[in-house]
Design an enzyme around this catalytic site. Structure first.
Site, PDB file in Angstrom:
ATOM      1  N   ARG A   8       0.810  -1.225   0.000  1.00  0.00           N
ATOM      2  CA  ARG A   8       0.000   0.000   0.000  1.00  0.00           C
ATOM      3  C   ARG A   8       0.842   1.274   0.000  1.00  0.00           C
ATOM      4  O   ARG A   8       0.441   2.291   0.576  1.00  0.00           O
ATOM      5  CB  ARG A   8      -0.968   0.032   1.200  1.00  0.00           C
ATOM      6  CG  ARG A   8      -2.036  -1.049   1.163  1.00  0.00           C
ATOM      7  CD  ARG A   8      -3.139  -0.685   0.191  1.00  0.00           C
ATOM      8  NE  ARG A   8      -4.042  -1.807  -0.017  1.00  0.00           N
ATOM      9  CZ  ARG A   8      -5.165  -1.999   0.678  1.00  0.00           C
ATOM     10  NH1 ARG A   8      -5.515  -1.143   1.592  1.00  0.00           N
ATOM     11  NH2 ARG A   8      -5.922  -3.041   0.438  1.00  0.00           N
ATOM     12  N   ARG A  12      -3.310   6.333   0.313  1.00  0.00           N
ATOM     13  CA  ARG A  12      -3.774   7.468   1.098  1.00  0.00           C
ATOM     14  C   ARG A  12      -2.750   8.135   1.988  1.00  0.00           C
ATOM     15  O   ARG A  12      -2.996   9.240   2.461  1.00  0.00           O
ATOM     16  CB  ARG A  12      -4.995   7.042   1.926  1.00  0.00           C
ATOM     17  CG  ARG A  12      -6.220   6.836   1.061  1.00  0.00           C
ATOM     18  CD  ARG A  12      -7.362   6.214   1.834  1.00  0.00           C
ATOM     19  NE  ARG A  12      -6.997   4.866   2.212  1.00  0.00           N
ATOM     20  CZ  ARG A  12      -7.786   4.039   2.889  1.00  0.00           C
ATOM     21  NH1 ARG A  12      -8.978   4.443   3.286  1.00  0.00           N
ATOM     22  NH2 ARG A  12      -7.392   2.824   3.187  1.00  0.00           N
ATOM     23  N   ARG A  21      -6.890  11.834  -6.499  1.00  0.00           N
ATOM     24  CA  ARG A  21      -8.070  11.001  -6.382  1.00  0.00           C
ATOM     25  C   ARG A  21      -9.368  11.801  -6.183  1.00  0.00           C
ATOM     26  O   ARG A  21     -10.458  11.215  -6.267  1.00  0.00           O
ATOM     27  CB  ARG A  21      -7.900  10.017  -5.207  1.00  0.00           C
ATOM     28  CG  ARG A  21      -7.233   8.677  -5.547  1.00  0.00           C
ATOM     29  CD  ARG A  21      -8.102   7.769  -6.401  1.00  0.00           C
ATOM     30  NE  ARG A  21      -9.498   7.748  -5.972  1.00  0.00           N
ATOM     31  CZ  ARG A  21      -9.949   7.068  -4.933  1.00  0.00           C
ATOM     32  NH1 ARG A  21      -9.148   6.322  -4.235  1.00  0.00           N
ATOM     33  NH2 ARG A  21     -11.217   7.120  -4.593  1.00  0.00           N
ATOM     34  N   ASP A  57      -6.695  -3.063  -7.700  1.00  0.00           N
ATOM     35  CA  ASP A  57      -7.271  -3.708  -6.524  1.00  0.00           C
ATOM     36  C   ASP A  57      -7.591  -5.158  -6.858  1.00  0.00           C
ATOM     37  O   ASP A  57      -7.815  -5.491  -8.033  1.00  0.00           O
ATOM     38  CB  ASP A  57      -8.536  -2.989  -6.039  1.00  0.00           C
ATOM     39  CG  ASP A  57      -8.871  -3.426  -4.611  1.00  0.00           C
ATOM     40  OD1 ASP A  57      -8.291  -2.857  -3.664  1.00  0.00           O
ATOM     41  OD2 ASP A  57      -9.668  -4.369  -4.449  1.00  0.00           O
ATOM     42  N   TYR A 135     -14.910 -12.069  -0.026  1.00  0.00           N
ATOM     43  CA  TYR A 135     -15.752 -10.911  -0.372  1.00  0.00           C
ATOM     44  C   TYR A 135     -16.998 -11.325  -1.140  1.00  0.00           C
ATOM     45  O   TYR A 135     -18.095 -10.808  -0.896  1.00  0.00           O
ATOM     46  CB  TYR A 135     -14.951  -9.891  -1.190  1.00  0.00           C
ATOM     47  CG  TYR A 135     -13.914  -9.150  -0.367  1.00  0.00           C
ATOM     48  CD1 TYR A 135     -14.310  -8.224   0.600  1.00  0.00           C
ATOM     49  CD2 TYR A 135     -12.563  -9.380  -0.542  1.00  0.00           C
ATOM     50  CE1 TYR A 135     -13.366  -7.558   1.366  1.00  0.00           C
ATOM     51  CE2 TYR A 135     -11.613  -8.718   0.225  1.00  0.00           C
ATOM     52  CZ  TYR A 135     -12.020  -7.810   1.175  1.00  0.00           C
ATOM     53  OH  TYR A 135     -11.100  -7.153   1.936  1.00  0.00           O
TER      54      TYR A 135
END
Ligand code: CP3
Length: 346
Positions: A8, A12, A21, A57, A135
């Site tokens: 990552r 962010r 973004r 992703d 998921y």
């Protein structure tokens, strides 16, 4: 020199990422080749890490197959209709290789950009079938993945059909990235730590091996041995495969046995112990505990030095975090860790 990159690293924690973004949904950003490649390059320019990881992703191949999935900010992947029965599984749409065009274009642009930064290698990645199923069956993030694990036991046929579907979708996604220029492939089985060794071996490992079979045959010219001094033919290497999961201390050997070359280790067990469990013959990646990143620098430094020291018991070591960079991390700390690791090994 010890190589270092961060799970990552694109994301962010970087103000330049947050700026780019604004106004774009996560999956739309992943499918915009110019945006995805720029975001991939940002941490390489800033931190001077030794590898880039493609900005995408694990649910991108599901979206491209036509599954109604979105990434909800602060929550994660959410499905409009969870996959819970054998007919739900049978209705899953097959991923057409043509649908991967935005990913292929994004990887190509990224590799071109990385050539200008000193030919930094790009890691392509995909989610392992179990983590995707976690998921798909739950319909969103969950703590113990109980519905997915119940399906595994209650309807083993539906389960294996689901795993086969996920293996091919995710394997196709990974293969497209490598063919477009990625020089390594990482399979994330982030939630495999929820499984017993027996369930992993019986109900999950065959599908992970199937996913990896999509990239097993791929090779690249070794940049250090562009020509063989004897035969004058370029030396080809298989694309290295890294396999990572969270809380998978009991599964390390089984995760290696699905056909991985390198094992990513989370922060719950020290690297020397992980290497011992792997027979001391497997390169490892990891495992700085992300909770240290916000601590005073001397505490961070001592921890990083210990990780490097313990990593010496493996045949080779790629320094990384034991899981992703938390969003509130001061990116300056990551840059400093890169300098430290390079300094230790120089
Ligand atoms: O820099 C990189 O590591 C490359 C980009 C990357 C993303 N997701 C971008 C992303 C990678 C390698 C992933 C993999 C991924 N996605 C995994 C496996 C790795 C792991 O962390 O265990 C998993 C389980 C997912 C599913 C997923 N997607 C989660 C759990 C989340 C976080 C939810 C949240 O908001 O906290 C996402 C969203 C996501 N994927 C973000 C990023 C940068 C955050 C979304 C945003 O910035 O708006």
């Amino acid at each position: 020199m010890l190589p270092v990159w961060f799970m990552r690293q694109a994301g962010r924690s970087l103000p330049e990422y947050r700026e780019l973004r604004v106004g774009t949904r996560m999956l739309d950003a992943c499918l915009d080749p110019a945006l995805a490649s720029e975001i991939t390059l940002q941490p390489v320019r800033r931190h001077r890490v030794d590898a880039a990881i493609f900005f995408s992703d694990i649910v991108v191949p599901l979206r491209l197959a036509g599954v109604d999935v979105d990434i909800v900010p602060g929550k994660g992947p959410v499905l409009a209709s969870p996959v819970r029965t054998d007919s739900d599984v049978a209705a899953l749409p097959v991923l057409a290789p043509d649908a991967l065009a935005p990913v292929v274009e994004g990887v190509r642009r990224t590799v071109a950009g990385l050539a200008e930064l000193g030919h930094v290698p790009l890691i392509g990645f995909a989610g392992a079938p179990f983590t995707l199923a976690a998921y798909l069956v739950e319909g969103g993030p969950s703590k113990d993945h109980i519905r997915a694990r119940t399906l595994m036991h209650a309807d083993p046929d539906a389960w294996s059909a689901l795993m086969a579907w996920a293996a091919d979708a995710t394997g196709t996604f990974l293969r497209a990235q490598v063919l477009a220029g990625a020089s390594a492939a990482q399979l994330f089985d982030s939630w495999a730590g929820a499984l017993s060794l027996e369930d992993y071996t019986r109900h999950v490992a065959p599908a992970s091996a199937r996913a990896l079979s999509h990239v097993r045959d791929l090779s690249y010219p070794d940049p250090d041995r562009r020509t063989d001094p004897v035969s004058v033919t370029p030396v080809e290497r298989n694309v290295p495969i890294v396999h990572f999961g969270v809380g998978t201390g009991e599964l390390l050997r089984a995760m290696h046995d699905v056909g991985a070359d390198v094992i990513g280790v989370d922060y719950r067990i020290p690297l020397d112990e992980a290497s011992r469990r792997l027979g001391n013959i497997v390169p490892v990646q990891g495992n700085i505990d992300p909770s240290y990143l916000d601590a005073p620098w001397p505490v961070v430094e001592a921890h990083v030095r210990e990780v490097v020291e313990r990593g010496r018991s493996a045949p080779s070591h790629v320094v990384n975090l034991g899981h992703g960079v938390p969003p509130q991390t001061d990116p300056g700390v990551l840059t400093r860790i890169v300098e430290l690791v390079h300094g230790i090994s120089a």
